[in-house]
Design a protein around this motif. Structure first.
Motif, PDB file in Angstrom:
ATOM      1  N   SER A   1       0.824  -1.220   0.000  1.00  0.00           N
ATOM      2  CA  SER A   1       0.000   0.000   0.000  1.00  0.00           C
ATOM      3  C   SER A   1       0.857   1.269   0.000  1.00  0.00           C
ATOM      4  O   SER A   1       2.035   1.251  -0.349  1.00  0.00           O
ATOM      5  N   ILE A   2       0.278   2.362   0.443  1.00  0.00           N
ATOM      6  CA  ILE A   2       1.023   3.609   0.427  1.00  0.00           C
ATOM      7  C   ILE A   2       1.781   3.822   1.735  1.00  0.00           C
ATOM      8  O   ILE A   2       2.445   4.815   1.908  1.00  0.00           O
ATOM      9  N   HIS A   3       1.642   2.901   2.677  1.00  0.00           N
ATOM     10  CA  HIS A   3       2.334   3.067   3.956  1.00  0.00           C
ATOM     11  C   HIS A   3       3.598   2.224   4.018  1.00  0.00           C
ATOM     12  O   HIS A   3       3.602   1.062   3.642  1.00  0.00           O
ATOM     13  N   GLU A   4       4.671   2.837   4.517  1.00  0.00           N
ATOM     14  CA  GLU A   4       5.931   2.111   4.681  1.00  0.00           C
ATOM     15  C   GLU A   4       6.116   1.817   6.162  1.00  0.00           C
ATOM     16  O   GLU A   4       6.094   2.729   6.985  1.00  0.00           O
ATOM     17  N   LEU A   5       6.315   0.535   6.507  1.00  0.00           N
ATOM     18  CA  LEU A   5       6.586   0.160   7.892  1.00  0.00           C
ATOM     19  C   LEU A   5       7.987  -0.436   7.939  1.00  0.00           C
ATOM     20  O   LEU A   5       8.279  -1.388   7.213  1.00  0.00           O
ATOM     21  N   ASP A   6       8.855   0.114   8.764  1.00  0.00           N
ATOM     22  CA  ASP A   6      10.242  -0.334   8.799  1.00  0.00           C
ATOM     23  C   ASP A   6      10.381  -1.531   9.743  1.00  0.00           C
ATOM     24  O   ASP A   6      10.711  -1.388  10.925  1.00  0.00           O
ATOM     25  N   ILE A   7      10.130  -2.735   9.218  1.00  0.00           N
ATOM     26  CA  ILE A   7      10.111  -3.935  10.060  1.00  0.00           C
ATOM     27  C   ILE A   7      11.546  -4.392  10.417  1.00  0.00           C
ATOM     28  O   ILE A   7      11.778  -4.944  11.487  1.00  0.00           O
ATOM     29  N   GLY A   8      12.511  -4.129   9.522  1.00  0.00           N
ATOM     30  CA  GLY A   8      13.907  -4.528   9.782  1.00  0.00           C
ATOM     31  C   GLY A   8      14.406  -3.925  11.084  1.00  0.00           C
ATOM     32  O   GLY A   8      15.009  -4.609  11.926  1.00  0.00           O
ATOM     33  N   ASP A   9      14.132  -2.671  11.276  1.00  0.00           N
ATOM     34  CA  ASP A   9      14.537  -1.958  12.475  1.00  0.00           C
ATOM     35  C   ASP A   9      13.849  -2.552  13.729  1.00  0.00           C
ATOM     36  O   ASP A   9      14.459  -2.690  14.792  1.00  0.00           O
ATOM     37  N   VAL A  10      12.580  -2.903  13.563  1.00  0.00           N
ATOM     38  CA  VAL A  10      11.816  -3.473  14.683  1.00  0.00           C
ATOM     39  C   VAL A  10      12.434  -4.807  15.102  1.00  0.00           C
ATOM     40  O   VAL A  10      12.636  -5.076  16.293  1.00  0.00           O
ATOM     41  N   ILE A  11      12.759  -5.639  14.102  1.00  0.00           N
ATOM     42  CA  ILE A  11      13.347  -6.961  14.393  1.00  0.00           C
ATOM     43  C   ILE A  11      14.663  -6.792  15.164  1.00  0.00           C
ATOM     44  O   ILE A  11      14.918  -7.482  16.162  1.00  0.00           O
ATOM     45  N   GLU A  12      15.460  -5.822  14.732  1.00  0.00           N
ATOM     46  CA  GLU A  12      16.729  -5.561  15.414  1.00  0.00           C
ATOM     47  C   GLU A  12      16.497  -5.194  16.893  1.00  0.00           C
ATOM     48  O   GLU A  12      17.152  -5.723  17.796  1.00  0.00           O
ATOM     49  N   LYS A  13      15.543  -4.309  17.126  1.00  0.00           N
ATOM     50  CA  LYS A  13      15.279  -3.864  18.505  1.00  0.00           C
ATOM     51  C   LYS A  13      14.747  -5.019  19.364  1.00  0.00           C
ATOM     52  O   LYS A  13      15.099  -5.153  20.538  1.00  0.00           O
ATOM     53  N   ILE A  14      13.872  -5.838  18.777  1.00  0.00           N
ATOM     54  CA  ILE A  14      13.320  -6.976  19.540  1.00  0.00           C
ATOM     55  C   ILE A  14      14.448  -7.943  19.913  1.00  0.00           C
ATOM     56  O   ILE A  14      14.512  -8.448  21.040  1.00  0.00           O
ATOM     57  N   ASN A  15      15.362  -8.188  18.966  1.00  0.00           N
ATOM     58  CA  ASN A  15      16.494  -9.095  19.242  1.00  0.00           C
ATOM     59  C   ASN A  15      17.384  -8.522  20.335  1.00  0.00           C
ATOM     60  O   ASN A  15      17.862  -9.246  21.206  1.00  0.00           O
ATOM     61  N   GLU A  16      17.588  -7.191  20.297  1.00  0.00           N
ATOM     62  CA  GLU A  16      18.396  -6.557  21.353  1.00  0.00           C
ATOM     63  C   GLU A  16      17.758  -6.765  22.726  1.00  0.00           C
ATOM     64  O   GLU A  16      18.438  -6.973  23.729  1.00  0.00           O
ATOM     65  N   LEU A  17      16.430  -6.706  22.772  1.00  0.00           N
ATOM     66  CA  LEU A  17      15.705  -6.860  24.046  1.00  0.00           C
ATOM     67  C   LEU A  17      15.603  -8.325  24.481  1.00  0.00           C
ATOM     68  O   LEU A  17      15.133  -8.620  25.577  1.00  0.00           O
ATOM     69  N   LYS A  18      15.983  -9.235  23.569  1.00  0.00           N
ATOM     70  CA  LYS A  18      15.883 -10.682  23.808  1.00  0.00           C
ATOM     71  C   LYS A  18      14.453 -11.065  24.245  1.00  0.00           C
ATOM     72  O   LYS A  18      14.252 -11.854  25.200  1.00  0.00           O
ATOM     73  N   ALA A  19      13.473 -10.512  23.569  1.00  0.00           N
ATOM     74  CA  ALA A  19      12.074 -10.760  23.936  1.00  0.00           C
ATOM     75  C   ALA A  19      11.612 -12.116  23.411  1.00  0.00           C
ATOM     76  O   ALA A  19      11.890 -12.464  22.266  1.00  0.00           O
ATOM     77  N   ASP A  20      10.894 -12.865  24.252  1.00  0.00           N
ATOM     78  CA  ASP A  20      10.348 -14.165  23.825  1.00  0.00           C
ATOM     79  C   ASP A  20       8.942 -14.011  23.258  1.00  0.00           C
ATOM     80  O   ASP A  20       8.529 -14.741  22.378  1.00  0.00           O
TER      81      ASP A  20
END
Ligand code: SF4
Length: 331
Positions: A2-21
């Protein structure tokens, strides 16, 4: 996507940093169509289990930390910028940037801005990244552009309940870039100055004045209808970003001083049906989202007033000093 861009790569990086299950995802209605695709990407990229909040989500005032806090390690909240609110767990905010062209509708807006020199420029989260481009275009066309930062909001950003970004702008008129009348109406009721909407989704522009006059006539009628009320329900939200219990207590005192009765009602999602059982109450005052009383007024059988409208009802404020209710931030 669609016309919206969601930056999922950045989100994945942050979640990995937080070691979230376990990761909670929250989307406003317009972005929920992307929820499954995003959930799959996050599960693949992090190995975490994703839980999607399917409840309505109205803004950054409404982060699901209270509801999901015991079930997830982090919440990813899409489509809104953070507000200065303390949460019980980490919250990652993700902008939904719109890549729709803005300059077409800005060209149309020029006609409505004729005769005005100093223009206050505002928009919402999804267009903020293009605001400088819009300002350059307007300045090249002879306008002086004023953009400010608000308390709790980003430079040039307005919310439906917070106009601090335009509070100190001495403009001849305001230009709102975005869809619908919701934000533009708020700007009009806050500034009482000419407001032009440049709508990139319709590709044109319009003035908001006539619409705002109609809304003000409805507000006046709702206040008049509440004149006979003896018992008021004062609505307080359990949503962290909408909760104004102190204000509700002050309103209860004010109602008492007027020789009437006020009862505080605590709700999560405010809706007309939830107020129906309170048959002994004659009118309601809203301390939750300030826009419910104004924008959803027709859905409520009994008068539903803002705190400022209650002051008008009790002759503590003049109608000429009508103000839109705001949720204010100090940081
Ligand atoms: S309180 Fe209402 S207007 Fe303000 S951000 Fe939340 S939903 Fe939007």
């Amino acid at each position: 996507m669609s016309i919206h861009e969601l930056d999922i790569g950045d989100v994945i990086e942050k979640i990995n940093e937080l070691k979230a299950d376990i990761v909670g995802l929250q989307f406003p209605e317009g972005l929920k169509v992307h929820a499954i695709k995003v959930a799959k990407q996050i599960e693949l990229g992090t190995g975490a289990t994703v839980i999607i909040s399917a409840d309505p989500c109205y803004g950054a005032c409404d982060v699901a930390d209270v509801d999901m806090g015991d079930s997830v390690d982090v919440i990813v909240h899409f489509g809104h910028r953070p507000l200065p609110i303390d949460y019980d767990l980490p919250v990652i905010f993700v902008d939904a940037r719109s890549n729709i062209d803005l300059l077409g509708c800005i060209g149309s807006a020029m006609g409505f801005l004729e005769g005005y020199n100093k223009i206050g420029l505002v928009t919402t989260t999804q267009h903020l990244h293009l605001l400088d481009e819009v300002a350059d275009f307007l300045e090249q066309n002879g306008k002086k552009i004023l953009i400010n930062e608000g308390a709790g909001t980003t430079k040039g950003q307005v919310l439906g309940c917070n106009f601090s970004a335009i509070k100190d702008i001495d403009a001849d008129a305001f230009l709102y870039v975005g869809s619908g009348n919701f934000h533009a109406l708020g700007i009009k009721l806050f500034t009482h100055k000419p407001v032009v909407v440049a709508d990139p989704y319709l590709g044109d522009a319009r003035e908001i004045d006539e619409f705002a006059d109609r809304i003000l006539r409805i507000r006046s009628a709702r206040i008049a209808k509440a004149m006979e009320a003896e018992r008021f329900g004062i609505i307080v939200s359990s949503k962290r970003g909408q909760s104004r219990l102190e204000l509700a207590k002050n309103l209860k005192n004010m109602i008492k001083e007027e020789g009437k009765e006020g009862f505080i009602l605590f709700l999560d999602d405010v809706s007309p049906n939830l107020l129906l059982p309170f048959t002994e109450l004659d009118a309601f005052v809203m301390t939750a989202c300030p826009r419910i009383a104004i924008d959803d007024s027709k859905m409520y059988k009994k008068p539903l007033l803002t705190p400022q409208e209650l002051e008008i009802l009790f002759k503590r404020r003049k109608w000429e000093d009508y103000e839109i209710d705001e949720i204010k931030y100090t940081r």
